[in-house]
Scaffold this motif. Structure first.
Motif, mmCIF file in Angstrom:
data_model
loop_
_atom_site.group_PDB
_atom_site.id
_atom_site.type_symbol
_atom_site.label_atom_id
_atom_site.label_comp_id
_atom_site.label_asym_id
_atom_site.label_seq_id
_atom_site.Cartn_x
_atom_site.Cartn_y
_atom_site.Cartn_z
ATOM 1 N N LEU A 144 0.479 -1.411 -0.176
ATOM 2 C CA LEU A 144 -0.139 -0.184 -0.039
ATOM 3 C C LEU A 144 0.846 1.284 0.011
ATOM 4 N N GLY A 185 -3.081 4.514 -0.545
ATOM 5 C CA GLY A 185 -4.082 3.245 -0.494
ATOM 6 C C GLY A 185 -3.983 3.201 1.439
ATOM 7 N N LEU A 192 -9.097 0.193 1.071
ATOM 8 C CA LEU A 192 -8.131 -0.898 0.522
ATOM 9 C C LEU A 192 -7.628 -0.390 1.574
ATOM 10 N N LEU A 228 -6.135 -2.668 4.779
ATOM 11 C CA LEU A 228 -5.918 -4.308 4.922
ATOM 12 C C LEU A 228 -3.975 -3.895 5.132
ATOM 13 N N ALA A 253 -2.652 -0.576 -7.795
ATOM 14 C CA ALA A 253 -4.639 -0.461 -7.323
ATOM 15 C C ALA A 253 -4.822 1.430 -7.470
ATOM 16 N N TRP A 310 -12.784 2.454 -8.355
ATOM 17 C CA TRP A 310 -11.196 1.844 -7.791
ATOM 18 C C TRP A 310 -11.364 0.458 -8.829
ATOM 19 N N VAL A 332 -7.536 -2.853 -9.877
ATOM 20 C CA VAL A 332 -7.156 -3.641 -9.515
ATOM 21 C C VAL A 332 -6.036 -4.289 -9.920
ATOM 22 N N GLU A 379 -6.481 -11.196 1.982
ATOM 23 C CA GLU A 379 -6.750 -9.375 2.328
ATOM 24 C C GLU A 379 -7.411 -9.133 0.662
ATOM 25 N N ALA A 380 -6.677 -9.912 -0.846
ATOM 26 C CA ALA A 380 -7.288 -9.263 -2.140
ATOM 27 C C ALA A 380 -9.013 -10.039 -2.282
ATOM 28 N N LEU A 424 -11.498 -7.635 -1.014
ATOM 29 C CA LEU A 424 -12.230 -6.482 -1.434
ATOM 30 C C LEU A 424 -13.207 -6.417 -1.973
#
Length: 247
Positions: A124, A128, A134, A137, A171, A179, A181, A222-223, A226
């Protein structure tokens, strides 16, 4: 329940579709675990839907290339611009990431360092950490990646939210609710390994070992989170609007 729409921009490999589901199915499976539903619009074959009927958009990955400027892909650009002007929430993935950046004035094309595939870490940025989507995270987290093209130049005014050594624009945020990514939040480790199995020759040609990359594939919670976090953000906004209208 927010009105969510998945913009389908391509098909996955036949074996991935057979065993795991196509791009849009992977999105729907993830969303369903949190009680969300999303309709699907195939941008290659269907007319553009009315934006007034949409609360949030997901734009999928594709095996197409944004720089090829296929007619259906180019037709999406003014539609996405109109969606941003209406402040429709958007979340683009891989091809969707590159298409959004291109539509909003950036440059998407082949990455000079070649393909990026496998499970890799992204970091990040300061922005971020402060981002409403995000920002919850960790500073560094693993993601599933498979792409030959990248956002080489972010649009003017876009905010870079995450990057890594390969890609400075992993991202981006283009507005308060828009947003995208480069990585695939919808991918499971099994899907990632299936992609690597398809890319053995291409990866060897650029000096990488697909089998070693397969061994390095891990989960990416974590991804993955989203997709649901975005849906919750849309739901909270629509709920707040509804309460305001009723008061």
């Amino acid at each position: 329940m927010p009105r969510l729409l998945i913009v389908k921009t391509g098909d996955s490999f036949p074996e991935v579709i057979e065993h795991h589901g196509d791009f849009e199915a992977l999105f729907q499976q993830t969303l369903a675990r949190a009680g969300f539903e999303a309709e699907v619009f195939d941008a290659r074959h269907e007319p553009l839907p009315e934006l007034a009927n949409i609360d949030g958009l997901y734009i999928t990955g594709s095996h197409a290339m944004v720089s090829d400027a296929e007619p259906w892909s180019e037709a999406l650009k003014p539609w996405l611009l109109a969606a941003r002007e209406r402040n429709v929430a958007m979340f683009g993935v891989c091809y969707g990431h590159q298409l959004m950046a291109s539509a909003f004035g950036g440059v998407s094309d082949y990455h000079p360092a070649g393909r990026e595939s496998g499970t890799h870490e992204v970091t990040l940025t300061e922005s971020g950490h402060e981002d409403p989507l995000l920002g919850t995270l960790p500073a560094h987290f693993p993601v599933q990646l498979t792409h030959a093209q990248s956002v080489l130049e972010a649009p003017s005014g876009a905010v870079v939210l995450a990057r890594n050594a390969h890609d400075a624009n992993q991202a981006l945020r283009y507005g308060p609710r828009q947003w995208s990514v480069q990585f695939h939040p919808e991918f499971t480790p099994e899907v990632m390994r299936a992609y690597l199995a398809r890319q053995v020759d291409k990866l060897r040609d650029q000096g990488e070992d697909a089998n070693a990359l397969m061994r390095g594939v891990t989960t990416t919670p974590e991804a993955n989170s989203l997709l649901i976090s975005f849906a919750r953000t849309v739901a909270e906004r629509e709920s707040a609007v509804a309460e305001t209208n009723c008061s």
